[in-house]
Design a protein around this motif. Structure first.
Motif, PDB file in Angstrom:
ATOM      1  N   ARG A 108       2.276   6.221  -7.486  1.00  0.00           N
ATOM      2  CA  ARG A 108       0.875   7.191  -8.078  1.00  0.00           C
ATOM      3  C   ARG A 108       1.288   8.486  -7.464  1.00  0.00           C
ATOM      4  O   ARG A 108       1.093   9.002  -8.915  1.00  0.00           O
ATOM      5  N   ALA A 122       1.804   3.923  -2.792  1.00  0.00           N
ATOM      6  CA  ALA A 122       1.241   5.483  -3.075  1.00  0.00           C
ATOM      7  C   ALA A 122       1.963   6.571  -3.425  1.00  0.00           C
ATOM      8  O   ALA A 122       2.374   7.401  -3.728  1.00  0.00           O
ATOM      9  N   ASN A 182      -6.447   1.823 -10.297  1.00  0.00           N
ATOM     10  CA  ASN A 182      -5.776   0.943  -8.648  1.00  0.00           C
ATOM     11  C   ASN A 182      -6.582  -0.251  -9.198  1.00  0.00           C
ATOM     12  O   ASN A 182      -7.847  -0.451  -8.508  1.00  0.00           O
ATOM     13  N   ARG A 220       0.909  -1.687  -0.369  1.00  0.00           N
ATOM     14  CA  ARG A 220       0.079   0.315  -0.161  1.00  0.00           C
ATOM     15  C   ARG A 220       0.746   1.536  -0.012  1.00  0.00           C
ATOM     16  O   ARG A 220       0.404   2.211  -1.028  1.00  0.00           O
ATOM     17  N   ASP A 221       2.085   1.445   0.322  1.00  0.00           N
ATOM     18  CA  ASP A 221       2.889   2.146   0.620  1.00  0.00           C
ATOM     19  C   ASP A 221       3.030   3.022  -0.434  1.00  0.00           C
ATOM     20  O   ASP A 221       3.926   3.836  -0.991  1.00  0.00           O
TER      21      ASP A 221
END
Length: 424
Positions: free
Chosen positions: A102, A99, A123, A95-96
């Motif tokens: 993106r 981010a 996503n 998840r990190d």
């Protein structure tokens, strides 16, 4: 809108398309929506990703709508490598990384200007996370032929070696779901990727046909680009220090600039066509200049400045250009900001000392000369420099006043052999 297929072909990056005539018609009738996927396998994208990122940018500039897909779900599985099974990362790490990727992708595409070419960020965790095992097997798995999956080159390579887990074997199903979802959600009719992704992309085309039949948004297409290789046989995007990342904390803007500046003359034409947004005439002129006067490195400088500006911004590019010039006596070293100078000197042979020693000793310490006696000869022959000032005495010792930003000394032998000493 410009003919993007002709442009990609002239640039030498176009590898395969499913139906070029039909794709050209869809592009001419555009704007067409296309996507490329990027799995979060690290906290940053690297220069190898630029081929696809900049292709999305070219399509947008040509009047089409790009979707940048970050694989929050597929990144938890991993596209099979030809060599060995991937290490599965924990969900929070992925998840990190999603981010971070993106954020990096947002710098290359226009997500803000409303209209038919406005870029979309997606996503795949959004639509894959809720699919049950039964749904995956019953509604989607039945459309995939085991024979075709086994025939994929990566699978064959792995089965001839250490084998492959069912997890990685199933990756193609998840990527195919992406194309189906984006087709239905955004009318996305083109997926692009590297030539090694041909099997995954065409599997998605097949799933769209099988699930949707007549394809309400028109036929879907695939387009792949050639994978970059280097003339010397080494892998593109790698240096002695490792991968060249887009994140300035992992690869400094100075090191990023130097990566392009150090491009082999033989690779310059291909890299210009692959990465530069200069006109055809400008690129062909740079190719001629590189062939006729390779020592001027006109193509390398153009590449380095354009891509450093694109990735890190005009201010950072100006700073690293100034640092590069100053190191070779064409600027004021003391005028460089400390962070840029430290990054530049970190790329040189360097040593850390606790007290200042004679310059002859320091020249030997950073291996600019083989010995202290050789260092003294270099000084006597007028070939040694401290902070771009010629050293005239073989027993000269720097003072604290010579330290740049209170910590650095820049040593040079002749015109191009550099080293650095840090006091600390």
């Amino acid at each position: 809108m410009t003919d993007i297929v002709d442009e990609l072909r002239w640039r030498g990056v176009l590898a395969q398309t499913t139906d070029e005539e039909a794709l050209r018609k869809a592009l001419a009738d555009g704007p067409l929506t296309l996507y490329c996927g990027f799995d979060p396998t690290a906290s940053s994208l690297h220069v190898g990703h630029l081929t696809q990122i900049l292709a999305l940018r070219r399509f947008q500039l040509a009047g089409h709508r790009p979707i940048a897909l970050v694989g929050g779900a597929t990144g938890l599985i991993g596209d099979p490598k030809p060599s060995a099974e991937r290490v599965l990362n924990d969900e929070q790490t992925v998840r990190d990384w999603v981010a971070a990727l993106r954020g990096q992708l947002s710098a290359f595409l226009d997500f803000d200007t409303a209209g038919p070419t406005q870029a979309v960020m997606a996503n795949n965790y959004e639509w894959i996370e809720g699919i049950s095992a039964l749904t995956l097997l019953r509604d989607f798995g039945k459309h995939f032929s085991i024979n075709q999956m086994l025939a994929r080159e990566t699978v064959k390579t792995r089965l001839d070696g250490e084998g492959m887990s069912y997890t990685e074997f199933s990756y193609v199903i998840l990527q195919s779901l992406d194309f189906l979802e984006l087709y239905q959600r955004y009318g996305c009719t083109l997926q692009i990727g590297g030539s090694d992704q041909w099997g995954n992309i065409t599997a998605g085309l097949d799933l769209i046909r099988r699930i949707l039949g007549n394809q309400p948004h028109g036929p879907a297409h695939a387009l792949t680009q050639n994978l970059l290789t280097k003339a010397d046989g080494t892998k593109f995007g790698k240096t002695e220090g490792g991968t060249v990342w887009l994140d300035p904390e992992l690869t400094t803007p100075y090191a990023f600039y130097q990566f392009w500046l150090n491009t082999d003359d033989r690779d310059v034409p291909r890299y210009l066509r692959t990465f530069s947004f200069a006109s055809r005439e400008e690129i062909e002129e740079l190719e001629r200049a590189t062939a006729e006067r390779p020592q001027a490195r006109a193509g390398q400088r153009a590449l380095a400045e354009e891509l450093t500006t694109l990735v890190h911004g005009a201010d950072q590019c100006a700073a690293v250009v100034a640092a590069s010039r100053a190191l070779f006596g064409q600027g004021d070293l003391a005028a460089l900001d400390e962070r840029t100078l430290a990054a530049a000197l970190g790329e040189l042979p360097h040593a850390k000392v606790t007290e200042l020693a004679p310059i002859a000793d320091l020249l030997a310490l950073v291996d600019l000369v083989p010995s202290k006696s050789a260092a003294r000869r270099t000084i006597n022959e007028g070939g040694a420099y401290l902070n771009n000032t010629k050293v005239t005495a073989e027993d000269a010792v720097p003072t604290e006043a010579d330290l740049i930003h209170g910590r650095w000394l820049v040593l040079r032998r002749g015109k191009r052999n550099l080293g650095a000493v840090e006091l600390g």
